[in-house]
Write an enzyme that holds these catalytic residues in place. Structure first.
Site, mmCIF file in Angstrom:
data_model
loop_
_atom_site.group_PDB
_atom_site.id
_atom_site.type_symbol
_atom_site.label_atom_id
_atom_site.label_comp_id
_atom_site.label_asym_id
_atom_site.label_seq_id
_atom_site.Cartn_x
_atom_site.Cartn_y
_atom_site.Cartn_z
ATOM 1 N N ILE A 14 0.977 -1.168 -0.009
ATOM 2 C CA ILE A 14 0.229 0.202 -0.401
ATOM 3 C C ILE A 14 0.845 1.092 -0.115
ATOM 4 O O ILE A 14 0.130 2.287 -0.431
ATOM 5 C CB ILE A 14 -0.770 0.033 1.142
ATOM 6 C CG1 ILE A 14 -2.181 0.824 1.111
ATOM 7 C CG2 ILE A 14 -0.103 0.467 2.707
ATOM 8 C CD1 ILE A 14 -3.276 0.408 1.884
ATOM 9 N N HIS A 58 5.838 -12.250 5.980
ATOM 10 C CA HIS A 58 5.883 -11.442 4.574
ATOM 11 C C HIS A 58 7.352 -11.464 3.741
ATOM 12 O O HIS A 58 8.382 -10.997 4.252
ATOM 13 C CB HIS A 58 4.504 -10.530 4.322
ATOM 14 C CG HIS A 58 5.138 -9.290 4.990
ATOM 15 N ND1 HIS A 58 4.843 -9.652 6.560
ATOM 16 C CD2 HIS A 58 5.565 -8.584 5.226
ATOM 17 C CE1 HIS A 58 4.999 -8.265 6.988
ATOM 18 N NE2 HIS A 58 6.085 -7.498 5.945
HETATM 19 P P1 5GP Z 1 6.960 -4.894 7.276
HETATM 20 O O1 5GP Z 1 7.404 -3.299 7.752
HETATM 21 O O2 5GP Z 1 6.267 -5.577 8.611
HETATM 22 O O3 5GP Z 1 8.329 -5.821 6.570
HETATM 23 O O4 5GP Z 1 6.146 -4.580 6.164
HETATM 24 C C1 5GP Z 1 5.004 -4.391 5.654
HETATM 25 C C2 5GP Z 1 4.815 -3.942 5.148
HETATM 26 O O5 5GP Z 1 2.624 -3.891 4.846
HETATM 27 C C3 5GP Z 1 4.553 -1.803 4.279
HETATM 28 O O6 5GP Z 1 5.839 -2.021 3.330
HETATM 29 C C4 5GP Z 1 3.436 -2.016 4.441
HETATM 30 O O7 5GP Z 1 3.428 -0.544 3.755
HETATM 31 C C5 5GP Z 1 2.603 -2.681 4.262
HETATM 32 N N1 5GP Z 1 1.197 -2.638 4.310
HETATM 33 C C6 5GP Z 1 0.870 -2.428 5.452
HETATM 34 N N2 5GP Z 1 -0.967 -2.345 6.057
HETATM 35 C C7 5GP Z 1 -0.517 -2.332 5.015
HETATM 36 C C8 5GP Z 1 -2.171 -2.352 3.826
HETATM 37 O O8 5GP Z 1 -3.341 -2.206 4.521
HETATM 38 N N3 5GP Z 1 -2.614 -3.393 2.477
HETATM 39 C C9 5GP Z 1 -1.111 -3.677 1.885
HETATM 40 N N4 5GP Z 1 -1.820 -4.083 0.624
HETATM 41 N N5 5GP Z 1 0.427 -2.889 2.710
HETATM 42 C C10 5GP Z 1 -0.230 -2.469 3.836
#
Ligand code: 5GP
Ligand code: ZN
Length: 115
Positions: A34, A101
């Site tokens: 997102i 992820h």
């Molecule tokens: P992390 O920081 O945990 O490695 O990555 C989480 C990712 O999820 C971030 O890049 C963030 O932009 C993405 N993200 C968070 N909330 C949402 C959402 O509601 N939808 C989508 N498609 N991505 C999300």
């Protein structure tokens, strides 16, 4: 499938929260991030809830995420210039969503070291 009631990505997998799905197979869902950090920025997650890569059990799920990302790297042609795969783990690793992820980032030159 194991779900966590309050997990954002479990809700996305169940289509309770909308997302742009770019990849799906039996075990893996791929969506557009997102807040993209590169022209191509996708997230690949197991359909079953796993809190993070520290909970990987050796059942091949991490390889499934990588193969899905590689497939999309070919589809989007970022494979030609190169790309980065990232798994953030827990707080110090920068993980903000506690459902395993893999990020696929491509379409621009990445920097090193990461912040
Ligand atoms: P992390 O920081 O945990 O490695 O990555 C989480 C990712 O999820 C971030 O890049 C963030 O932009 C993405 N993200 C968070 N909330 C949402 C959402 O509601 N939808 C989508 N498609 N991505 C999300
Ligand atoms: Zn989850």
């Amino acid at each position: 499938m194991t779900r966590e009631a309050d997990c954002l990505f479990c809700k996305i997998i169940e289509r309770k929260i909308p997302s742009v799905v770019v990849f799906e197979n039996e075990r893996v869902l791929g969506i557009k991030d997102i807040h993209p950090q590169a022209p191509t920025h996708y997230l690949f997650m197991p359909k079953r809830h796993i809190a993070g890569v520290h909970e990987a059990t050796g059942d091949g799920i991490v390889e499934s995420l990588i193969l899905a990302a590689n497939h999309m790297a070919r589809e989007t042609r970022v494979v030609e210039g190169g790309y980065r795969l990232v798994i953030n783990c827990k707080n110090d690793g920068g993980q903000t969503v506690d459902h395993l992820h893999l990020h696929l980032l491509g379409g621009r030159k990445m920097t090193w070291p990461p912040g």
